[in-house]
Design a protein around this motif. Structure first.
Motif, mmCIF file in Angstrom:
data_model
loop_
_atom_site.group_PDB
_atom_site.id
_atom_site.type_symbol
_atom_site.label_atom_id
_atom_site.label_comp_id
_atom_site.label_asym_id
_atom_site.label_seq_id
_atom_site.Cartn_x
_atom_site.Cartn_y
_atom_site.Cartn_z
ATOM 1 N N LEU A 29 0.789 -1.160 0.075
ATOM 2 C CA LEU A 29 0.196 -0.087 -0.045
ATOM 3 C C LEU A 29 0.921 1.062 -0.042
ATOM 4 O O LEU A 29 1.617 1.474 0.978
ATOM 5 C CB LEU A 29 -1.006 -0.100 1.247
ATOM 6 C CG LEU A 29 -1.867 1.413 1.487
ATOM 7 C CD1 LEU A 29 -2.668 1.479 0.331
ATOM 8 C CD2 LEU A 29 -2.320 1.203 2.904
ATOM 9 N N VAL A 31 1.270 4.999 0.546
ATOM 10 C CA VAL A 31 0.677 6.279 1.042
ATOM 11 C C VAL A 31 1.507 7.373 0.477
ATOM 12 O O VAL A 31 2.854 7.316 0.797
ATOM 13 C CB VAL A 31 0.684 6.395 2.511
ATOM 14 C CG1 VAL A 31 -0.033 7.573 2.932
ATOM 15 C CG2 VAL A 31 -0.243 5.228 3.153
ATOM 16 N N TYR A 43 -3.360 13.667 -1.140
ATOM 17 C CA TYR A 43 -3.134 12.327 -0.538
ATOM 18 C C TYR A 43 -3.020 11.358 -1.710
ATOM 19 O O TYR A 43 -3.981 11.648 -2.395
ATOM 20 C CB TYR A 43 -3.737 12.015 0.383
ATOM 21 C CG TYR A 43 -3.620 12.853 1.750
ATOM 22 C CD1 TYR A 43 -2.328 12.709 2.511
ATOM 23 C CD2 TYR A 43 -4.554 13.700 2.179
ATOM 24 C CE1 TYR A 43 -1.879 13.762 3.621
ATOM 25 C CE2 TYR A 43 -4.316 14.454 3.140
ATOM 26 C CZ TYR A 43 -3.003 14.386 4.097
ATOM 27 O OH TYR A 43 -2.799 15.209 5.236
ATOM 28 N N LEU A 45 -3.367 7.195 -2.280
ATOM 29 C CA LEU A 45 -3.352 5.718 -1.675
ATOM 30 C C LEU A 45 -3.729 4.924 -3.005
ATOM 31 O O LEU A 45 -4.410 4.942 -3.638
ATOM 32 C CB LEU A 45 -4.556 5.416 -0.720
ATOM 33 C CG LEU A 45 -4.623 6.089 0.580
ATOM 34 C CD1 LEU A 45 -6.134 6.034 1.159
ATOM 35 C CD2 LEU A 45 -3.414 5.769 1.524
ATOM 36 N N ILE A 65 3.357 -1.213 4.068
ATOM 37 C CA ILE A 65 2.911 -0.309 3.659
ATOM 38 C C ILE A 65 4.202 0.565 3.111
ATOM 39 O O ILE A 65 5.539 0.387 3.901
ATOM 40 C CB ILE A 65 2.432 0.727 4.778
ATOM 41 C CG1 ILE A 65 1.193 0.257 5.323
ATOM 42 C CG2 ILE A 65 2.155 2.315 4.314
ATOM 43 C CD1 ILE A 65 1.014 0.435 6.824
ATOM 44 N N VAL A 80 -4.392 7.009 9.027
ATOM 45 C CA VAL A 80 -5.349 6.744 7.852
ATOM 46 C C VAL A 80 -6.376 5.875 8.641
ATOM 47 O O VAL A 80 -6.158 4.811 9.262
ATOM 48 C CB VAL A 80 -4.542 5.892 6.719
ATOM 49 C CG1 VAL A 80 -5.624 5.544 5.653
ATOM 50 C CG2 VAL A 80 -3.733 6.710 6.215
#
Length: 121
Positions: A29, A31, A43, A45, A65, A80
């Motif tokens: 993931l 970020v 932002y 994602l 992440i 988050v």
């Protein structure tokens, strides 16, 4: 290890669901912080198959992440979460470094980084 970003258990649950639904199991993931929006920064994602050598790797609630070294300072302390409401559910991002945000709630700026503001019409 420093945690630049905290993913809540509720957010992790929905990220895992999205990974499964999109065939992205085993992905990272990402970020991120991107230029744009009314206040200058937005932002991001998303899922990525590989991490860059310029990324910090975090592991929370079974999610891997990645945060770029460039974005780490802007995101430090960011949380988050995933929240349900009468209008549906969605991810929320709380960044203690944001000093201003747009009325639409999707862009921000920090004391150290303004970004590239766009016109909000």
């Amino acid at each position: 290890m420093k945690h630049y970003v905290e993913i809540t258990e509720a957010a992790a649950f929905h990220v895992k669901e999205m990974m499964t639904h999109n065939g992205e199991e085993g992905s990272f993931l990402r970020v991120a912080v991107n230029g744009g929006g009314c206040s200058g920064l937005t932002y991001g994602l998303g899922f990525e198959a590989e991490k860059s050598e310029d990324d910090f790797l975090l592991s929370q609630h079974g999610i891997q992440i990645v945060v770029s070294k460039e974005d780490a300072g802007i995101l430090e302390g960011t949380k988050v979460d995933y929240k349900e409401s009468l209008m549906g559910g969605g991810f929320t991002i709380e960044n203690p470094n944001a000093i201003a945000s747009c009325g639409c709630g999707t862009s921000f700026r920090t004391a150290k980084k303004v970004g590239t503001p766009e016109s909000c019409d």
